[in-house]
Design a protein around this motif. Structure first.
Motif, PDB file in Angstrom:
ATOM      1  N   ASP A 105       0.488  -0.890  -0.177  1.00 42.39           N
ATOM      2  CA  ASP A 105      -0.542   0.146   0.388  1.00 42.39           C
ATOM      3  C   ASP A 105       0.782   1.261  -0.183  1.00 42.39           C
ATOM      4  O   ASP A 105       0.236   2.170  -0.188  1.00 42.39           O
ATOM      5  CB  ASP A 105      -0.625  -0.219   1.114  1.00 42.39           C
ATOM      6  N   TRP A 163       2.804  -6.390   3.773  1.00 45.18           N
ATOM      7  CA  TRP A 163       3.016  -6.181   4.632  1.00 45.18           C
ATOM      8  C   TRP A 163       3.144  -6.968   5.413  1.00 45.18           C
ATOM      9  O   TRP A 163       3.873  -7.351   6.031  1.00 45.18           O
ATOM     10  CB  TRP A 163       2.070  -5.484   5.743  1.00 45.18           C
ATOM     11  N   GLU A 164       2.163  -8.063   5.499  1.00 47.03           N
ATOM     12  CA  GLU A 164       2.138  -9.535   6.548  1.00 47.03           C
ATOM     13  C   GLU A 164       3.236 -10.176   6.457  1.00 47.03           C
ATOM     14  O   GLU A 164       4.312 -11.850   6.370  1.00 47.03           O
ATOM     15  CB  GLU A 164       0.997  -9.808   6.854  1.00 47.03           C
ATOM     16  N   GLU A 184       7.460   6.268   9.445  1.00 47.38           N
ATOM     17  CA  GLU A 184       5.858   6.045  10.045  1.00 47.38           C
ATOM     18  C   GLU A 184       5.438   5.923  10.985  1.00 47.38           C
ATOM     19  O   GLU A 184       6.093   5.646  11.730  1.00 47.38           O
ATOM     20  CB  GLU A 184       5.331   5.802   9.099  1.00 47.38           C
ATOM     21  N   ASN A 234       2.515   5.768  13.981  1.00 48.12           N
ATOM     22  CA  ASN A 234       1.076   6.797  14.466  1.00 48.12           C
ATOM     23  C   ASN A 234       0.733   5.928  15.937  1.00 48.12           C
ATOM     24  O   ASN A 234       1.527   5.001  16.445  1.00 48.12           O
ATOM     25  CB  ASN A 234       0.409   6.352  13.068  1.00 48.12           C
ATOM     26  N   SER A 251      -7.876  -5.588  12.611  1.00 47.28           N
ATOM     27  CA  SER A 251      -7.744  -4.544  12.303  1.00 47.28           C
ATOM     28  C   SER A 251      -9.738  -4.163  11.422  1.00 47.28           C
ATOM     29  O   SER A 251      -9.692  -2.793  11.592  1.00 47.28           O
ATOM     30  CB  SER A 251      -6.826  -3.744  11.859  1.00 47.28           C
ATOM     31  N   TRP A 254      -5.021   5.647  10.340  1.00 44.78           N
ATOM     32  CA  TRP A 254      -5.419   5.062   9.930  1.00 44.78           C
ATOM     33  C   TRP A 254      -7.381   4.752   9.263  1.00 44.78           C
ATOM     34  O   TRP A 254      -8.058   4.609   8.080  1.00 44.78           O
ATOM     35  CB  TRP A 254      -5.554   3.560   8.780  1.00 44.78           C
ATOM     36  N   GLY A 302       2.982   2.499  16.778  1.00 41.30           N
ATOM     37  CA  GLY A 302       3.329   1.664  15.431  1.00 41.30           C
ATOM     38  C   GLY A 302       3.807   2.305  14.191  1.00 41.30           C
ATOM     39  O   GLY A 302       4.596   3.263  14.221  1.00 41.30           O
ATOM     40  N   GLY A 303       2.736   2.141  12.902  1.00 40.59           N
ATOM     41  CA  GLY A 303       3.820   2.438  11.717  1.00 40.59           C
ATOM     42  C   GLY A 303       5.310   1.730  11.304  1.00 40.59           C
ATOM     43  O   GLY A 303       4.597   0.318  10.862  1.00 40.59           O
ATOM     44  N   ARG A 314       0.018   8.710   5.934  1.00 40.99           N
ATOM     45  CA  ARG A 314       0.862   7.935   6.777  1.00 40.99           C
ATOM     46  C   ARG A 314       1.371   9.325   7.501  1.00 40.99           C
ATOM     47  O   ARG A 314       2.261   9.998   6.456  1.00 40.99           O
ATOM     48  CB  ARG A 314       2.060   7.327   5.922  1.00 40.99           C
ATOM     49  N   LYS A 352      -3.771 -10.695  -2.674  1.00 41.16           N
ATOM     50  CA  LYS A 352      -3.065 -10.570  -1.745  1.00 41.16           C
ATOM     51  C   LYS A 352      -2.344  -8.713  -1.554  1.00 41.16           C
ATOM     52  O   LYS A 352      -2.638  -8.296  -0.655  1.00 41.16           O
ATOM     53  CB  LYS A 352      -2.033 -11.528  -1.452  1.00 41.16           C
ATOM     54  N   PHE A 353      -2.398  -7.922  -2.860  1.00 44.90           N
ATOM     55  CA  PHE A 353      -2.035  -6.974  -2.133  1.00 44.90           C
ATOM     56  C   PHE A 353      -3.363  -5.947  -1.941  1.00 44.90           C
ATOM     57  O   PHE A 353      -3.373  -4.799  -1.566  1.00 44.90           O
ATOM     58  CB  PHE A 353      -1.779  -5.904  -3.433  1.00 44.90           C
ATOM     59  N   GLN A 394      -4.660  -6.759  -0.028  1.00 43.83           N
ATOM     60  CA  GLN A 394      -4.923  -6.855   2.247  1.00 43.83           C
ATOM     61  C   GLN A 394      -3.546  -5.448   2.609  1.00 43.83           C
ATOM     62  O   GLN A 394      -2.721  -5.924   2.089  1.00 43.83           O
ATOM     63  CB  GLN A 394      -4.694  -8.217   2.334  1.00 43.83           C
ATOM     64  N   GLY A 395      -4.520  -4.259   3.049  1.00 43.77           N
ATOM     65  CA  GLY A 395      -3.032  -3.305   3.518  1.00 43.77           C
ATOM     66  C   GLY A 395      -2.471  -3.485   4.185  1.00 43.77           C
ATOM     67  O   GLY A 395      -3.334  -4.498   5.449  1.00 43.77           O
ATOM     68  N   GLN A 396      -2.013  -2.905   5.576  1.00 42.41           N
ATOM     69  CA  GLN A 396      -0.711  -2.444   6.562  1.00 42.41           C
ATOM     70  C   GLN A 396      -2.630  -3.298   7.221  1.00 42.41           C
ATOM     71  O   GLN A 396      -2.026  -3.663   8.208  1.00 42.41           O
ATOM     72  CB  GLN A 396      -0.138  -2.153   6.566  1.00 42.41           C
ATOM     73  N   TYR A 397      -2.400  -2.009   7.579  1.00 39.94           N
ATOM     74  CA  TYR A 397      -4.183  -1.935   8.596  1.00 39.94           C
ATOM     75  C   TYR A 397      -5.782  -2.436   7.993  1.00 39.94           C
ATOM     76  O   TYR A 397      -6.757  -3.284   8.954  1.00 39.94           O
ATOM     77  CB  TYR A 397      -4.601  -0.342   9.135  1.00 39.94           C
ATOM     78  N   SER A 398      -5.740  -2.219   6.895  1.00 39.20           N
ATOM     79  CA  SER A 398      -7.254  -2.661   6.310  1.00 39.20           C
ATOM     80  C   SER A 398      -7.284  -3.575   5.342  1.00 39.20           C
ATOM     81  O   SER A 398      -6.302  -3.242   4.055  1.00 39.20           O
ATOM     82  CB  SER A 398      -8.612  -1.711   6.551  1.00 39.20           C
TER      83      SER A 398
END
Lengths: 304, 461, 283
Positions: free
Chosen positions: B80, B110-111, B179, B181, B289, B309, B344-345, B382, C236-237, C239-243
């Motif tokens: 993102d 991210w994960e 970043e 938060n 989340s 966010w 976080g961030g 961000r 899978k993109f 799926q963001g870091q937060y939402s």
């Protein structure tokens, strides 16, 4: 497989040379495949075995660890719990899924109009990835947002803790596995059933047998070889399942759905204990070897 | 037609090679990055050395970089970030200032970042720059130490002290904070009014929150009072707000403090909220989340705790509700005497084994520069790690962001990330506390597990 | 008269049960498609609705907008096609060798092939990564290339096993007849056996397709630039870091699942026939 042929050019040059040629010719056929497997599977597997006898030092090097990883395995209650969970999942989802597939296949074999369309649509659950399947069920089963709980409430019941209650969570995971298994195995059983000679059924009809009787006395016995094949393939497949648990329950609640592969993944990639994860996957081998060995006995017997 | 043995081999070999070649000839792996660069900023048309980078809000021109000859920089940003315009702009801007550098920007979910970094570093083919929590990766030996480059840069005092904790492990820096938060409290003004309650203020406490939840449920203003999360990171925010912590670093000894009374208080609070039906039971899945903000958006709950966010999400997905949203920093513990939340961030870091440390670091400097950091804040939500950027009007003008800015002052990062097994024990503990009645028992088990895991890691060093 | 009535009853029950099963199998996909055209708020609304009042069909355009989905699906097609072709050829050849030819070590190597099916593939990724990186090619070996993406699927124990099971059902007399006409082993394989195992070819093709198309871990490890990502990675993109953007994710998932379904549909004929030969020994 000695060549009894005499009139072909190549054979006249002398049986000694021909025999030698034939002894190793097999390798020409299996060679390329084995070469690829060597690179992609066998060498990595040897590496995994090597890893299970080592441990990682702080500087990132590998030092010999003897059997200490294996000793750790023996004291690892969560590992054994995961094997138990996996066996529960395997048996339950295979029993439900295969029975459903069998019944559906029997129904489809009656060839009512439109069977073809049912057949195609029945396979859709097998075609999507495990991850996407699990995501769909995640929201259907969600306690607060799920459609299933909405329907339950509308019907006057309490909301169900599909994924929050340890036992129900295992049930939910089993149902998803059975759902996929039923879809995947229906075409297999259907083909087997279609192979049964029709006169057997006619003879039974003359003797006055009902449909259900025919099913249990003719259909099932005649497809025993296929049945055993699917059971064993279901076993091996279920032991490799991880995506469903990953997404629906993350091994919870309270480790009630922690299956072996999820535990191995967690040790290897979340905790960075790659050596121990290698050890755990070797610990899995005896079970899988046993099952495959049984499978092979069956399938070879069938072939005679 | 009659192929002899020799010809059979030849045919076989040819066919195998052909098949593999067919597979191989489609390969184009060495093509340059697919990021479609937008038209570069107008100043790029001037030659690099003529540009006054500093006046644009960028780090001053670094001769070392241009002296390096041709450099291919492999940059893996979270998915993102990688598809956003400001980031793509930055990349082409940097390339035009340093024409000898070619940047290949890719997005990674991210994960999946820790996993991909792990495999690529261990396999000997690391990227040059990426983003995650460098303290955790540094602890695992997956990130390059960059103290020397920081020394040269001298920008340390510019950063929020909390943000530097995200890149520091055992007094060594492993990255550049990008970043920050933190979590704070969101509430629905309309629903609170309906229940006859005053709006939460900065001296709100957890006890008040629970009492208000009961009043909200009883007055039927909403089905539940608040949304809770079973996530380890979110709950750590509650622990910090209560004045507790999960780790104690005593010189060189690291201790898990799961059994600290302040931690247990928070766990008991969560348990009671669920058991007394004041908060919906959270799911068990890893990602927590998605749920709280949706419950809030549906008016199923009157309040929840989350980060900026979700402000953006509420604004875009629930525009009507957004008018009634209020924010306030996290409650001051159970009794009103403490203050804190989780930070976080993420931060930029250089994976271990990268051959382009200096260039990657220079690019990192551009990411946190005045020019781009504010763009990320305004266009992507961000928020920056450099303190002075918070003087920008955008932070003064939005009343809802005030809680966030205030909370940032006391936010601390989630250091348990450096001890994955202890982290898992904490995660399991939160879920056990919510679902079962024996909170004390669960705490004891988790504390033992966590300490054992931490000791195992520490004793290896 | 009685028979006809009985048959109508039986048909009725059959349709009833099949319809029930259809609902059970299709229902989650109905939900998936409904979610694909919702707004994010509608996707998590309570009370939940199967279909939104105003479907956002533009979501299906949105998933391609500025994303790598299209290119990554193309990559998946290339990798999958390559893996299927190599697999069909090498695995059937190997199965023929194992089943029809005697050579020292035959039993041993066949057991090795079976054993490769049993180790969880996730653990093999790190050594495999290292091997692929060391293969001749560019500075990073076969990393970030199509051949690197294809390699682990090029030959699978399962396909060799399946072909071999199939060969058990073909009588050796056919081979011997061919040899009497002067065919060498390879010719027998090519002109006699291959046409007879066409149905198994369909089976292996479909199973390999599903295996490669839906795999995630290996493509994630081996690719370094976005232009080599496969469809599952691109999916899978969402799926963001937060939402997570659930509507786009479901829309994307339905699009990504489509080629598998089309492929299965196309090969359905082969599929049906083939399974009947799977070691029932009835020939």
């Amino acid at each position: 497989m000695a060549n009894r042929v005499e009139d072909s050019e190549g054979q006249r040059r002398g049986s000694g040379k021909a025999k030698r040629r034939n002894r190793w010719q097999g390798y020409l056929f299996v060679g390329p495949a084995l070469l690829v497997l060597m690179v992609t599977s066998i060498i990595p597997i040897i590496y995994v075995v090597w890893m299970s006898f080592h441990r990682e030092t702080p500087s990132g090097e590998s030092s010999f660890a003897g059997l200490s990883n294996f000793r750790q395995l023996f004291h690892d209650t969560l590992f054994f719990k995961s094997i138990g969970n996996t066996l529960v999942y395997t048996f339950a989802s295979a029993a439900l899924g295969l029975s459903a597939a069998l019944v559906l296949a029997a129904l489809l074999s009656r060839n009512v109009k439109g069977s073809k369309w049912f057949q195609i649509l029945f396979f859709v659950p097998s075609v999507t990835s495990e991850v996407v399947t699990a995501m769909m069920f995640l929201w259907l089963l969600d306690y607060n947002f799920g459609l299933f709980n909405y329907v339950a409430e509308k019907a006057g019941f309490e909301r169900v803790q599909w994924l929050l209650d340890p036992e129900l969570a295992m049930l939910s995971v089993v149902l998803v596995g059975a759902w996929r298994g039923a879809s995947y195995n229906t075409p297999i059983f259907l083909s087997a059933i279609q192979n049964i000679p029709g006169d057997l059924y006619e003879a039974a009809s003359i003797d006055g047998a009902h449909a259900v009787q025919k099913f249990f006395r003719i259909t099932v016995p005649m497809i025993v070889p296929i049945l055993s094949y699917t059971i064993i393939m279901a076993f091996i497949g279920s032991f490799q399942m991880v995506a469903i648990v990953d997404i629906l329950t993350n091994g919870g609640p309270l480790d009630s759905t922690m299956v072996t592969l999820k535990y191995i993944w967690r040790q290897g990639f979340e905790f960075n204990n790659l050596n121990y994860a290698a050890t755990l996957s070797l610990g899995l081998l005896p079970i899988l070897f046993l099952i495959t060995w049984i499978q092979m006995k069956f399938s070879d017997r069938r072939a005679q | 037609m009659k192929l002899g043995w020799k010809q059979s081999i030849a045919l076989l070999a040819t066919a195998s090679i052909f098949a593999l070649l067919l597979a191989g000839c489609g390969g184009s792996g060495n093509s340059s990055s697919s990021s479609s660069s937008p038209s570069s900023p107008s100043s790029a048309s001037a030659s690099a050395s003529q540009r006054d980078l500093e006046s644009e809000g960028l780090p001053k021109y670094n001769d070392n970089i241009s002296a390096k000859g041709n450099v291919n920089l492999e940059v893996w940003m979270p998915s993102d970030w990688a598809d956003k315009q400001p980031v793509k702009e930055l990349v082409s801007d940097f390339e035009s200032a340093y024409p000898n550098v070619k940047i290949h920007l890719s997005g990674v979910t991210w994960e999946d970042i820790p996993n991909k970094i792990n495999v690529s570093v261990k396999g000997g083919a690391p990227a040059d720059l990426s983003m995650y929590h460098p303290f955790a990766l540094g602890a695992q030996g997956l990130a390059e130490p960059v103290d020397d480059l920081w020394q040269e840069w001298g920008a340390e005092p510019e950063f929020l002290p909390g943000s530097l904790l995200d890149v520091t492990w055992k007094n060594v820096k492993y990255g550049v904070p990008l970043e920050v938060n933190t979590t704070f409290m969101f509430y629905n003004k309309e629903l609170f009014q309906k229940a006859g309650l005053p709006e939460p203020t900065e001296s709100y406490t957890f006890r008040q929150w629970k009492d208000d939840a009961r009043k909200i449920v009883d007055s039927k203003a909403a089905p539940s009072g608040l949304a809770i999360s079973a996530g380890g990171w979110d709950t750590f925010g509650l622990v910090l707000a209560n004045g507790g912590d999960l780790l104690k670093m005593d010189g060189n000894k690291v201790q898990a403090t799961f059994d600290d009374p302040k931690v247990v208080e928070v766990l008991q609070w969560l348990h009671d909220l669920g058991a007394q039906k004041l908060a919906p039971l959270p799911g068990m899945q890893a990602r927590q989340s998605d749920t709280p903000v949706a419950l809030f958006g549906n008016k199923t709950v009157a309040s929840f705790y989350s980060g900026p966010w979700d402000l953006a999400k509420l604004r875009s997905d629930y525009p009507d509700l957004y008018k009634n949203v209020g924010t306030v920093p996290m409650p001051n513990g159970m009794t009103g005497s403490t203050d804190g939340s989780v930070q976080g961030g993420g931060s930029l870091f250089i994976p271990k084994g990268s051959k382009n440390k200096e260039v990657a670091f220079e690019l990192a400097k551009w990411f946190v520069s005045d020019k781009y950091a504010l763009k990320f804040a305004k266009e992507m939500g961000r928020h920056p790690a450099r303190a002075k950027l918070y003087e920008d009007p955008m932070y003064k003008e939005d009343p809802l962001l005030q809680a966030f800015v205030a909370q940032l002052k006391t936010a601390k990062p989630y250091l348990l990330d450096a001890y994955p097994e202890a982290n898992q024990a904490w995660s399991d503990l939160v879920r056990a506390a919510i679902l079962t009645d024996d909170v004390q028992g669960a705490v004891k088990t988790a504390q033992e597990k966590a300490q054992k895991a931490i000791d195992a890691v520490e004793n290896q060093k | 008269m009685d028979m006809k009535k009985a048959k109508r009853w039986a048909d009725g029950i059959t349709y009833g049960l099949l319809a029930l099963a259809l609902i059970g199998f299709m229902f989650p996909f109905v939900w998936m498609l409904g979610t694909a055209v919702k707004t994010p708020a509608e996707a998590m609304a309570w009370p939940p609705k199967l279909f939104p009042a105003k479907p956002q069909f533009q979501n299906y355009a949105g998933i391609f907008d500025g994303s790598i989905l299209l290119r990554s699906m193309l990559n998946s097609v290339i990798v999958t096609a390559g893996a299927i072709l190599v697999n069909l050829f090498l695995a059937s050849l190997a199965a023929y060798g194992f089943e029809r030819m005697q050579f020292p070590g035959r039993k041993f190597w066949f057991n090795v092939v079976l054993a490769t099916m049993m180790i969880p593939s996730a653990l093999l990724i790190i050594p495999l990564f290292f091997i692929v990186k060391s293969l001749p090619g560019s500075a990073f070996g076969w990393l970030n290339t199509y051949q690197g993406l294809m390699l682990p699927y090029a030959v699978t124990g399962f396909s060799i096993f399946l072909f071999r099971q199939f060969l058990l059902g073909i009588p050796k007399e056919m081979d011997e007849a061919a040899e009497m006409d002067g065919c060498g082993k390879f010719q027998t394989y090519l002109w006699i056996i291959v046409p007879m195992i066409r149905p198994a070819i369909g089976l292996v093709a479909v199973f390999t397709f599903l295996l490669v198309w839906n795999d995630y871990l290996w493509p994630l490890a081996v690719s370094r630039t976005e232009d080599m990502y496969t469809a599952q990675i691109a999916l899978k993109f969402f799926q963001g870091q937060y939402s997570t953007n659930w509507p786009l994710l479901m829309a994307g998932a339905s699009v990504v699942a489509l080629p598998s379904l089309v492929f299965y549909f196309a090969l359905q004929r082969f599929f049906q026939q083939s399974l009947s030969n799977l070691g029932t020994g009835v020939k």
